[in-house]
Design a protein around this motif. Structure first.
Motif, mmCIF file in Angstrom:
data_model
loop_
_atom_site.group_PDB
_atom_site.id
_atom_site.type_symbol
_atom_site.label_atom_id
_atom_site.label_comp_id
_atom_site.label_asym_id
_atom_site.label_seq_id
_atom_site.Cartn_x
_atom_site.Cartn_y
_atom_site.Cartn_z
ATOM 1 N N GLU A 222 17.895 -17.857 -0.867
ATOM 2 C CA GLU A 222 17.446 -17.792 -2.269
ATOM 3 C C GLU A 222 17.262 -16.341 -2.705
ATOM 4 O OE1 GLU A 222 14.242 -20.427 -3.170
ATOM 5 O OE2 GLU A 222 13.981 -19.654 -5.204
ATOM 6 N N ASN A 223 16.838 -15.485 -1.797
ATOM 7 C CA ASN A 223 16.585 -14.081 -2.171
ATOM 8 C C ASN A 223 17.056 -13.026 -1.171
ATOM 9 O OD1 ASN A 223 15.099 -14.096 -4.805
ATOM 10 N ND2 ASN A 223 13.765 -15.486 -3.673
ATOM 11 N N LYS B 15 20.041 -10.547 -1.538
ATOM 12 C CA LYS B 15 20.183 -9.808 -2.801
ATOM 13 C C LYS B 15 20.050 -8.303 -2.550
ATOM 14 C CE LYS B 15 18.763 -13.742 -5.591
ATOM 15 N NZ LYS B 15 17.655 -14.408 -6.305
ATOM 16 N N HIS C 11 24.703 -15.267 -1.219
ATOM 17 C CA HIS C 11 24.250 -15.112 -2.616
ATOM 18 C C HIS C 11 23.408 -13.852 -2.695
ATOM 19 C CE1 HIS C 11 22.790 -16.475 -6.555
ATOM 20 N NE2 HIS C 11 21.598 -16.104 -6.176
ATOM 21 N N TRP D 8 25.100 -8.359 -8.930
ATOM 22 C CA TRP D 8 24.242 -9.033 -9.925
ATOM 23 C C TRP D 8 23.362 -7.971 -10.568
ATOM 24 C CZ3 TRP D 8 19.355 -12.379 -8.674
ATOM 25 C CH2 TRP D 8 18.986 -13.137 -9.804
ATOM 26 N N GLN E 198 17.447 -8.057 -9.751
ATOM 27 C CA GLN E 198 17.015 -7.767 -8.375
ATOM 28 C C GLN E 198 17.841 -6.635 -7.742
ATOM 29 O OE1 GLN E 198 16.519 -12.127 -7.263
ATOM 30 N NE2 GLN E 198 14.898 -11.234 -5.998
ATOM 31 N N ASN F 157 27.648 -12.452 -10.102
ATOM 32 C CA ASN F 157 26.700 -13.427 -10.647
ATOM 33 C C ASN F 157 26.320 -13.051 -12.086
ATOM 34 O OD1 ASN F 157 25.088 -15.739 -10.002
ATOM 35 N ND2 ASN F 157 23.279 -14.436 -9.842
ATOM 36 N N GLU F 158 26.455 -13.983 -13.002
ATOM 37 C CA GLU F 158 25.865 -13.869 -14.345
ATOM 38 C C GLU F 158 26.329 -12.647 -15.136
ATOM 39 O OE1 GLU F 158 21.631 -14.186 -13.696
ATOM 40 O OE2 GLU F 158 21.844 -16.053 -12.585
ATOM 41 N N GLN G 251 25.669 -23.043 -11.887
ATOM 42 C CA GLN G 251 24.323 -23.050 -11.311
ATOM 43 C C GLN G 251 23.605 -24.383 -11.560
ATOM 44 O OE1 GLN G 251 22.100 -19.519 -12.387
ATOM 45 N NE2 GLN G 251 23.681 -18.147 -11.579
ATOM 46 N N HIS H 88 21.005 -25.274 -13.643
ATOM 47 C CA HIS H 88 19.549 -25.306 -13.851
ATOM 48 C C HIS H 88 19.322 -26.072 -15.154
ATOM 49 C CE1 HIS H 88 18.565 -22.535 -10.635
ATOM 50 N NE2 HIS H 88 19.467 -21.680 -11.076
ATOM 51 N N TRP I 49 18.382 -26.035 -5.652
ATOM 52 C CA TRP I 49 17.780 -24.693 -5.607
ATOM 53 C C TRP I 49 16.345 -24.753 -5.076
ATOM 54 C CZ3 TRP I 49 20.558 -20.800 -4.828
ATOM 55 C CH2 TRP I 49 20.091 -19.494 -5.013
ATOM 56 N N TRP J 260 11.127 -21.918 -8.012
ATOM 57 C CA TRP J 260 10.915 -20.767 -8.902
ATOM 58 C C TRP J 260 10.451 -21.189 -10.293
ATOM 59 C CZ3 TRP J 260 14.240 -19.529 -13.271
ATOM 60 C CH2 TRP J 260 15.203 -20.515 -13.528
HETATM 61 O O1 G3I Z 1 9.193 -10.599 -2.065
HETATM 62 C C1 G3I Z 1 8.393 -10.048 -3.107
HETATM 63 C C2 G3I Z 1 6.986 -9.797 -2.628
HETATM 64 O O2 G3I Z 1 7.027 -8.821 -1.611
HETATM 65 C C3 G3I Z 1 6.152 -9.341 -3.813
HETATM 66 O O3 G3I Z 1 4.838 -9.193 -3.413
HETATM 67 C C4 G3I Z 1 6.201 -10.357 -4.951
HETATM 68 C C5 G3I Z 1 5.452 -9.895 -6.189
HETATM 69 O O4 G3I Z 1 5.960 -10.469 -7.353
HETATM 70 O O5 G3I Z 1 7.552 -10.516 -5.314
HETATM 71 C C6 G3I Z 1 8.368 -11.023 -4.275
HETATM 72 O O6 G3I Z 1 9.669 -11.095 -4.763
HETATM 73 C C7 G3I Z 1 9.929 -12.199 -5.602
HETATM 74 C C8 G3I Z 1 11.115 -12.943 -5.036
HETATM 75 O O7 G3I Z 1 11.513 -13.987 -5.886
HETATM 76 C C9 G3I Z 1 10.803 -13.547 -3.663
HETATM 77 O O8 G3I Z 1 9.810 -14.478 -3.764
HETATM 78 C C10 G3I Z 1 10.259 -11.691 -6.996
HETATM 79 O O9 G3I Z 1 9.122 -11.129 -7.593
HETATM 80 C C11 G3I Z 1 10.792 -12.817 -7.850
HETATM 81 O O10 G3I Z 1 11.273 -12.296 -9.080
HETATM 82 C C12 G3I Z 1 11.934 -13.497 -7.157
HETATM 83 O O11 G3I Z 1 12.395 -14.550 -7.961
HETATM 84 C C13 G3I Z 1 13.668 -15.037 -7.667
HETATM 85 C C14 G3I Z 1 14.609 -14.820 -8.847
HETATM 86 O O12 G3I Z 1 15.867 -15.376 -8.562
HETATM 87 C C15 G3I Z 1 14.781 -13.347 -9.167
HETATM 88 O O13 G3I Z 1 15.432 -13.184 -10.330
HETATM 89 C C16 G3I Z 1 13.548 -16.533 -7.389
HETATM 90 O O14 G3I Z 1 12.802 -16.737 -6.183
HETATM 91 C C17 G3I Z 1 14.939 -17.141 -7.240
HETATM 92 O O15 G3I Z 1 14.832 -18.544 -7.203
HETATM 93 C C18 G3I Z 1 15.796 -16.770 -8.430
HETATM 94 O O16 G3I Z 1 17.089 -17.291 -8.214
HETATM 95 C C19 G3I Z 1 18.022 -17.090 -9.262
HETATM 96 C C20 G3I Z 1 19.382 -16.934 -8.613
HETATM 97 O O17 G3I Z 1 19.358 -15.897 -7.672
HETATM 98 C C21 G3I Z 1 20.462 -16.696 -9.655
HETATM 99 N N1 G3I Z 1 20.452 -17.738 -10.652
HETATM 100 C C22 G3I Z 1 19.150 -17.993 -11.283
HETATM 101 C C23 G3I Z 1 18.094 -18.272 -10.245
HETATM 102 C C24 G3I Z 1 16.775 -18.584 -10.891
HETATM 103 O O18 G3I Z 1 16.280 -17.481 -11.587
#
Ligand code: G3I
Length: 399
Positions: free
Chosen positions: A92-93, A96, A129, A133, A136, A182-183, A260, A262, A342, A350
């Motif tokens: 999921e992350n 990236k 994944h 992009w 991130q 992506n996107e 995707q 969603h 997802w 998320w």
């Molecule tokens: O890992 C850090 C952590 O160290 C920190 O303390 C914390 C504080 O906010 O953030 C953590 O990172 C987060 C990460 O997820 C891991 O949990 C990010 O803030 C957060 O923004 C991130 O969100 C992810 C998002 O993509 C980022 O844009 C979601 O989990 C993930 O589900 C989402 O997935 C995306 C796909 O990649 C692309 N398509 C859309 C989809 C949904 O947005």
């Protein structure tokens, strides 16, 4: 169990339910002790009868989930579901850019390695994944949502090339499919004004280059363009269609398009099957890559908090109907090679963080109990069993 079954009957019809009297109807639970015992009782990668992965494998369809390293291998119930139900996993992350290259030229593949290793041990394929992009990105590369950078155009180009080659190269032969780009488009169909678009002289040519570099680094991986809201007919979907048609005509090594998916019950269901078929007719694989269906949920005990319980039975039924249609769309399109959800449980989605007041978007509830949505898609898979094996499950051979 009986309550859940009756909810499903209300949505998909009695005839469908009666026609699908298979072991798939047993809703699996995954409490922690039970999960540990279940996992210990079988060798890694063994297929459990009636699981989603067992049902999907009869047609060649790959069924997957997005996973996170803070839970996979750490939380027994989560891990048991991932390995029992799915034969494809998507990080999921942790693949990236901000995670794998936090400083320029300094790579950290710790989390990505863990996921690839876990997949290999459990007989699963990996959807990588994602390589390019706008979101991130590490701070050295871009700020303002991937729209500004302190690097020169040439430095951006060099960084993209190095990044794609390093990441795709590290996992050469071990990634089934990459979301290479992506996107890249806005809702109105115009190209997103990302640092990539700007560095290539306000052009989407970076997309072709990224696919070429990924192919050089890992010729056996299926290479996908991936985006959201392209399930609906409209300018964004058309822009992506025009792009991939052009890439095919230019012999750029692209294998597929990821939808995707969603979805939210507050919007109408997209013309997903027809749209995927339209792309498939270009000679591409298609896939549903990030499926979730969110809906309005009940408030929690404290003001401003929310539960993972749909606001009403009607909300829940509509979610089930949407899940049913997402799976059927994939089953009805011969070149739909994979269907990925997802996340595992509502508690690790998320959605609540980004859409407060919406949730309940996945197949398992906060306690890792299977929801009616699980039964709906397992019934679809069971009904598809025995149909011709028409999907290409392996590598980039179909290009
Ligand atoms: O890992 C850090 C952590 O160290 C920190 O303390 C914390 C504080 O906010 O953030 C953590 O990172 C987060 C990460 O997820 C891991 O949990 C990010 O803030 C957060 O923004 C991130 O969100 C992810 C998002 O993509 C980022 O844009 C979601 O989990 C993930 O589900 C989402 O997935 C995306 C796909 O990649 C692309 N398509 C859309 C989809 C949904 O947005």
């Amino acid at each position: 169990m009986s309550v859940r079954r009756s909810l499903v009957i209300g949505t998909v019809g009695l005839a469908t339910v009666l026609a699908a009297q298979t072991t798939a109807l047993a809703l699996p639970s995954a409490d922690s002790a039970g999960a540990q015992a279940a996992a210990a009782a079988r060798p890694p990668g063994a297929i459990v009868e009636g699981s989603l992965r067992a049902l999907a494998s009869t047609t060649g369809l790959r069924i997957g989930t997005a996973v996170n390293t803070d839970l996979l291998g750490e939380d027994a119930a989560y891990t048991e579901i991932v390995n029992r139900e799915f034969n494809t996993i998507t990080p999921e992350n942790v693949m990236k850019w901000e995670v794998v290259e936090p400083q320029q030229g300094v790579f950290d593949f710790t989390g990505a390695d863990e996921i690839v290793k876990s997949a290999q041990a459990n007989g699963q394929l990996v959807r990588g994944h994602t390589l390019v992009w706008h979101s991130q990105l590490p701070a050295w590369m871009a700020t303002n949502g991937g729209t500004t950078t302190t690097l020169t155009d040439q430095q951006v180009k060099d960084a993209v090339k190095k990044h794609v080659q390093a990441e795709a190269g590290r996992y050469k032969g071990r990634i089934w499919a990459w979301d290479v780009v992506n996107e890249a488009f806005n809702e109105d169909g115009t190209p997103r004004q990302s640092i990539f678009y700007k560095a290539w002289g306000n052009s989407t040519d970076y997309i072709a280059d990224a696919f070429r570099w990924a192919d050089q680094a890992d010729p056996s991986a299926k290479l996908f363009y991936n985006d959201y809201n392209i399930e609906y007919t409209g300018p964004k979907s058309q822009a992506v269609y025009d792009l991939v048609k052009k890439l095919k005509a230019q012999k750029v090594p692209i294998d597929g398009v990821g939808f995707q998916t969603h979805l939210s019950t507050q919007y109408g269901f997209p013309d997903l099957q027809a749209t995927m078929q339209r792309f498939a007719d270009l000679g591409l694989d298609v896939a549903e890559t990030e499926v979730d269906v969110r809906t309005a949920v009940k408030p929690g005990a404290t003001e401003g908090t929310f539960t993972s319980e749909p606001l009403s039975a009607l909300h829940a039924y509509t979610q089930q109907a949407y899940w049913d249609q997402t799976m059927k769309a994939c089953l009805f399109v011969q070149r739909c090679v994979s269907y990925t959800v997802w996340g595992v449980a509502d508690s690790n989605s998320w959605i609540p963080g980004v859409f407060p007041g919406e949730g309940a978007a996945l197949l398992f509830d906060d306690d890792y109990q299977a929801k009616p949505e699980y039964t709906v898609i397992s019934q679809d898979l069971a009904l598809a069993a025995g149909k011709a094996r028409h999907r290409t499950g392996e590598g980039s051979g179909g290009r």
